[in-house]
Design a protein around this motif. Structure first.
Motif, short mmCIF file in Angstrom:
data_model
loop_
_atom_site.label_atom_id
_atom_site.label_comp_id
_atom_site.label_asym_id
_atom_site.label_seq_id
_atom_site.Cartn_x
_atom_site.Cartn_y
_atom_site.Cartn_z
N LYS A 89 -12.90 1.64 3.02
CA LYS A 89 -12.69 1.80 4.45
C LYS A 89 -13.94 2.37 5.12
CE LYS A 89 -8.43 2.30 5.80
NZ LYS A 89 -7.13 2.92 6.14
N ARG A 112 -11.51 0.39 10.27
CA ARG A 112 -10.34 1.20 10.65
C ARG A 112 -10.61 2.04 11.90
NH1 ARG A 112 -11.25 6.18 11.18
NH2 ARG A 112 -9.49 7.05 10.03
N ARG A 157 0.84 -1.19 0.00
CA ARG A 157 0.00 0.00 0.00
C ARG A 157 0.88 1.25 0.00
NH1 ARG A 157 -3.04 2.73 4.32
NH2 ARG A 157 -1.79 4.47 3.55
C1 PEP Z 1 -5.02 5.49 4.70
O1 PEP Z 1 -5.23 4.27 4.78
O2 PEP Z 1 -4.07 5.96 4.06
C2 PEP Z 1 -5.94 6.42 5.37
C3 PEP Z 1 -5.88 7.73 5.14
O3 PEP Z 1 -6.79 5.84 6.23
P1 PEP Z 1 -8.30 6.26 6.62
O4 PEP Z 1 -8.98 6.62 5.34
O5 PEP Z 1 -8.83 5.00 7.23
O6 PEP Z 1 -8.20 7.38 7.60
#
Ligand code: PEP
Ligand code: MN
Length: 349
Positions: free
Chosen positions: A228, A258, A147
């Protein structure tokens, strides 16, 4: 007085008729459901309900008004559906195995190994040199996914916003070189197609979970989508966000828990561990847990990683950076290569 008594008795008799008729109706509906069970899962038929209602109201001679009769029958229909355990709400595709079958992570990427799968890499792609170091680390540990953010959704506009196109190029380059599956976030619908050309899986971040136009556009790319959970999204909202992608004909969706915003501030977000078995129960979609953004700290990452896998997550997302202390974003939560290897060791054991 006697007259009233006699009328009341008649009312009692009518009540009994209504009671018998209602139960007779429910028994008929039950038979219909049993027959339908054999052919489909589509029980709720709003057109049939409308047709029945029209017929009833047409035959109504009063003294109750058509509206009153309509209200009563609507209630009867509703109670009957409840009796059958059927909800008026349309079952999302992502839940309904009879309508569409969604891909497992293994099927999505033709993987040999069963999960759990680990998606690791820096918060943001910062340079070719760093990306190359991480790619080598992952390859050396038999990790399949890398990633790295190129378009970063940052809280402050003054913070590092990512390398954009250049970041995509770097990630794609190291991904191809080391035969890794690349994952990167898209924040704007107009970038979907260009990112989709170079990156294997498009990430929709927490802040965009309900950006429905972005979801549709990402879904329409046909690429696997990593969605997410929004930081203030309920599980139901999360599932319906995935449904927007599914409705584009996309069967390659991975959900990512998350953490959500709560009053607790010992962790960056509160990891909702219960969402994993709930989503497993209510949808067919694979789900992974981002242990970096949920926690915002690394000292408790091992027990939390184990907990996520114990409740059935298909994998983990974790941020790793060659020199976290120098990272341009999320410096406190990114593991260094050694800590990353320790985590892998702890998971293996
Ligand atoms: C990421 O995974 O880079 C991120 C910004 O996470 P989130 O969208 O979960 O805050
Ligand atoms: Mn990050």
């Amino acid at each position: 007085m006697e007259k009233i008594q006699a009328l009341r008795q008649q009312v009692d008799e009518v009540n009994e008729h209504i009671l018998q008729s209602l139960n007779a109706r429910a028994a008929l509906i039950k038979q219909i459901r049993e027959l339908k069970d054999k052919v489909s899962s589509d029980y709720f038929d709003p057109e049939r309900e409308e047709e029945m209602l029209r017929n009833i109201i047409e035959k109504n001679e009063g003294p109750l008004s058509g509206k009153m009769i309509g209200d009563i029958f609507n209630h009867i229909f509703k109670v009957n559906l409840e009796f059958m355990g059927i909800s008026h709400e349309k079952l999302p595709l992502v839940s309904d195995i009879n309508k569409v079958k969604f891909c497992t992570i293994k099927e999505m990427f033709n993987l040999e190994k069963e999960g759990p799968y680990i998606i690791a890499g820096p918060c943001a792609i910062e340079s070719l040199e760093y990306a190359e170091k991480i790619a080598q680390l992952l390859k050396g540990n038999n990790i399949k996914f890398i990633r790295g953010g190129a378009y970063k959704p940052r809280t402050s506009p003054y913070d590092f916003q990512g390398l954009g196109k250049e970041g995509v190029k770097i990630l794609s380059h190291v991904g191809k070189k080391h035969n890794l599956i690349t994952v990167s976030e898209v924040v704007d619908g107009s970038e979907v197609e260009s990112v989709a050309k170079h990156i294997d899986m498009i990430q929709i971040g927490a802040r965009n979970m309900q950006n429905f136009e972005l979801l549709k556009r990402a879904g329409a790319s046909g690429k696997p989508i990593l969605l997410k959970r929004g930081m203030s999204a309920t599980i139901k909202e999360f599932i319906f966000a995935a449904e927007y992608i599914a409705l584009q004909g996309n069967k390659k969706i991975i959900l990512c828990e998350r953490g959500i915003r709560t009053f607790e501030n010992k962790t960056r977000n509160t990891l909702d561990i219960s969402s994993i078995p709930i989503i497993k129960k209510e949808t067919q979609l694979p789900i992974i847990v981002d242990i970096s953004h949920s926690l915002g700290r690394k000292d408790i990452i091992q027990p939390i990683a184990k907990a996520a896998l114990a409740v059935g997550a298909d994998g983990l997302m974790v941020e790793v950076h060659p020199k976290p202390e120098l990272a341009l974003s999320d410096s406190r939560q990114q593991l260094d290569p050694e800590e990353f290897q320790e985590l892998l060791g702890a998971l293996e054991a």
